[in-house]
Scaffold this active site. Structure first.
Site, PDB file in Angstrom:
ATOM      1  N   GLU A  93       0.991  -1.429  -0.242  1.00  0.00           N
ATOM      2  CA  GLU A  93      -0.282   0.308   0.194  1.00  0.00           C
ATOM      3  C   GLU A  93       0.724   1.011  -0.176  1.00  0.00           C
ATOM      4  O   GLU A  93       1.624   1.604   0.300  1.00  0.00           O
ATOM      5  CB  GLU A  93      -1.647  -0.013   1.193  1.00  0.00           C
ATOM      6  CG  GLU A  93      -1.849  -1.444   1.524  1.00  0.00           C
ATOM      7  CD  GLU A  93      -2.374  -1.656   2.543  1.00  0.00           C
ATOM      8  OE1 GLU A  93      -4.059  -1.708   2.984  1.00  0.00           O
ATOM      9  OE2 GLU A  93      -2.588  -0.118   3.020  1.00  0.00           O
ATOM     10  N   CYS A 117       2.316  -5.775  16.268  1.00  0.00           N
ATOM     11  CA  CYS A 117       2.099  -5.316  16.932  1.00  0.00           C
ATOM     12  C   CYS A 117       0.096  -5.494  17.412  1.00  0.00           C
ATOM     13  O   CYS A 117      -0.507  -5.934  16.052  1.00  0.00           O
ATOM     14  CB  CYS A 117       1.952  -3.388  16.496  1.00  0.00           C
ATOM     15  SG  CYS A 117       4.052  -2.383  16.859  1.00  0.00           S
ATOM     16  N   CYS A 120      -3.017  -3.266  15.388  1.00  0.00           N
ATOM     17  CA  CYS A 120      -1.865  -3.054  13.676  1.00  0.00           C
ATOM     18  C   CYS A 120      -2.067  -3.929  12.538  1.00  0.00           C
ATOM     19  O   CYS A 120      -1.986  -5.480  12.930  1.00  0.00           O
ATOM     20  CB  CYS A 120      -1.022  -2.828  13.707  1.00  0.00           C
ATOM     21  SG  CYS A 120       0.336  -2.261  12.343  1.00  0.00           S
ATOM     22  N   GLY A 164       5.396  -2.221   7.848  1.00  0.00           N
ATOM     23  CA  GLY A 164       6.411  -2.672   7.375  1.00  0.00           C
ATOM     24  C   GLY A 164       7.288  -2.105   9.034  1.00  0.00           C
ATOM     25  O   GLY A 164       6.926  -0.895   9.114  1.00  0.00           O
ATOM     26  N   GLU A 165       8.083  -2.491   9.410  1.00  0.00           N
ATOM     27  CA  GLU A 165       9.378  -2.005  10.457  1.00  0.00           C
ATOM     28  C   GLU A 165      10.624  -0.961   9.647  1.00  0.00           C
ATOM     29  O   GLU A 165      11.336  -1.908   8.959  1.00  0.00           O
ATOM     30  CB  GLU A 165       9.876  -2.645  11.244  1.00  0.00           C
ATOM     31  CG  GLU A 165      10.509  -2.194  12.012  1.00  0.00           C
ATOM     32  CD  GLU A 165      10.871  -0.935  13.213  1.00  0.00           C
ATOM     33  OE1 GLU A 165      11.993   0.340  12.228  1.00  0.00           O
ATOM     34  OE2 GLU A 165       9.695  -0.643  13.611  1.00  0.00           O
ATOM     35  N   SER A 196       9.553   6.407  10.257  1.00  0.00           N
ATOM     36  CA  SER A 196       9.482   5.755  11.996  1.00  0.00           C
ATOM     37  C   SER A 196       9.866   4.340  12.531  1.00  0.00           C
ATOM     38  O   SER A 196      10.584   3.503  11.716  1.00  0.00           O
ATOM     39  CB  SER A 196       7.706   5.800  11.902  1.00  0.00           C
ATOM     40  OG  SER A 196       7.737   4.291  11.081  1.00  0.00           O
ATOM     41  N   ASN A 295      -7.698   3.473  13.865  1.00  0.00           N
ATOM     42  CA  ASN A 295      -8.465   2.758  13.181  1.00  0.00           C
ATOM     43  C   ASN A 295      -8.394   1.698  13.702  1.00  0.00           C
ATOM     44  O   ASN A 295      -8.129   0.727  13.232  1.00  0.00           O
ATOM     45  CB  ASN A 295      -7.100   2.817  11.707  1.00  0.00           C
ATOM     46  CG  ASN A 295      -7.861   4.692  11.475  1.00  0.00           C
ATOM     47  OD1 ASN A 295      -8.747   5.531  11.579  1.00  0.00           O
ATOM     48  ND2 ASN A 295      -6.300   5.236  10.868  1.00  0.00           N
ATOM     49  N   CYS A 336      -2.940   1.331   8.139  1.00  0.00           N
ATOM     50  CA  CYS A 336      -2.517   0.764   7.470  1.00  0.00           C
ATOM     51  C   CYS A 336      -2.302  -1.228   7.110  1.00  0.00           C
ATOM     52  O   CYS A 336      -2.928  -1.400   8.231  1.00  0.00           O
ATOM     53  CB  CYS A 336      -0.971   1.019   8.378  1.00  0.00           C
ATOM     54  SG  CYS A 336       0.009   0.390   7.152  1.00  0.00           S
TER      55      CYS A 336
END
EC number: 2.1.1.192
Length: 352
Positions: A93, A117, A120, A164-165, A196, A295, A336
């Protein structure tokens, strides 16, 4: 032979690569003009490059085959979400958002996420692989073309906060930053980029040492280890005190302010006591808190807090700079990773 993406080079790197293959260095500037200004995605379209060189280039470099599978536009604020299909069949995305300072794009750094998480959508499906440098750049180009064509405006800002991280894809991420800032390329200032992390301590310190002027946001989401352990499994590896110590190191080395991202989840991390505890944790540090409305993700049992204003007021009373993020994309799959998960489930069900 696996070819290198043409998008993965800085101008100087491309000049060296061309020279090594008996192509004049100035051709690199011509290529940069074609791919970043004229948006072509084929060497055959580069009319001022000789046919001989074009044939060589086709043997040396590839273009990212990334197509828009689905497009959603929020009817209220104009937020645009792309579901992009990659050459290997995976989906990611990319999101365009309008702010008072202009247009910004949020790009994805991994296909799936291993941070898991609990609140998420991105972490519901584990990481398959990292996004390549070329795939990073192509996401930006697709968004840039959309903004120019549909809004007659420029794409000037970027956040690496998608699926992703980012710091789990550190090498590709840093090269991406080098490529995107090239003056004869996309020319995006590092100061207009924010990345982030959920708290990969060693990478925060390594990032600090680069002093590349890219902004840092830390996804804290809790004021203590007890809460953070429950909603962010990474905290069992990098506890809150280690994350704060890494943030302190970053601030000391770079002299740059850090954004603390804090999603407000009902009855989990949104009490006045949580706000006071967060204020004590951040007191005197060069940072500010970005409070984020949650969200809802249907696959979990977390809900949006209604205490955003109260939480903000407690932080303000305790001299902590904070903002409540304006909600965007409310009429589309805003969380997300949601659009990607829907597509994956749709494909799985089609096979049954």
């Amino acid at each position: 032979m696996l070819m290198n993406s043409i998008y993965s080079f800085t101008l100087q790197e491309l000049k060296k690569e061309l020279t090594k293959n008996n192509i004049k260095a100035f051709v690199a500037e011509q290529i940069f003009d074609w791919i970043y200004s004229k948006h072509v995605d084929s060497f055959d379209e580069m009319k001022n490059i000789s046919k001989e060189n074009i044939e060589k280039l086709k043997q040396l470099f590839s273009f990212e085959n990334m197509v828009v599978d689905k497009l959603q536009v929020d009817k209220h604020d104009g937020t645009v979400k792309f579901l992009l299909k990659l050459e290997d069949g995976n989906f990611i995305e990319t999101v365009i958002m309008k702010f008072n300072y202009g247009y910004s794009v949020c790009v994805t750094s991994q296909i799936g996420c291993n941070m898991a998480c609990k609140f998420c959508a991105s972490g519901l499906i584990r990481k398959k692989r990292n996004i390549t440098v070329g795939e990073f750049i192509k996401q930006f180009i697709i968004a840039k073309e959309y903004v120019e064509k549909n809004f007659n405006d420029k794409l000037t800002h970027m956040v690496v906060m998608g699926i992703g991280e980012p710091f789990d894809n550190f090498e590709n991420l840093i090269q991406f930053f080098e490529v995107i800032k090239q003056q004869k390329g996309l020319c995006i200032s590092p100061r207009k980029i924010t990345v982030s992390t959920c708290g990969l301590v060693e990478k925060i310190k390594e990032f600090a040492d680069l002093k590349n002027q890219v902004n840092l946001a830390i996804l804290l989401h809790a004021p203590n280890n007890e809460i953070r352990n429950k909603i962010m499994p990474i905290n069992k590896v990098y506890s809150l005190d280690k994350v704060i110590e890494a943030m302190d190191y970053y601030i000391k080395v770079t002299k740059r302010r850090v954004t603390i991202e804090y999603i407000l989840i009902k009855d989990v991390n949104d009490s006045d006591e949580n706000a006071v505890e967060l204020a004590k944790l951040l007191k005197g540090k060069l940072c500010y808190v970005n409070l984020i409305p949650y969200n809802k993700v249907v696959e979990n049992n977390y809900f949006r807090s209604v205490r955003g204003k109260q939480f903000f007021d407690v932080l303000k009373k305790n001299n902590i700079q904070a903002t409540i993020r304006l909600e965007r994309g409310s009429s589309i799959d805003a969380a997300c990773g949601q659009l990607r998960i829907k597509k994956i489930l749709e494909l799985r069900n089609a096979k049954v």
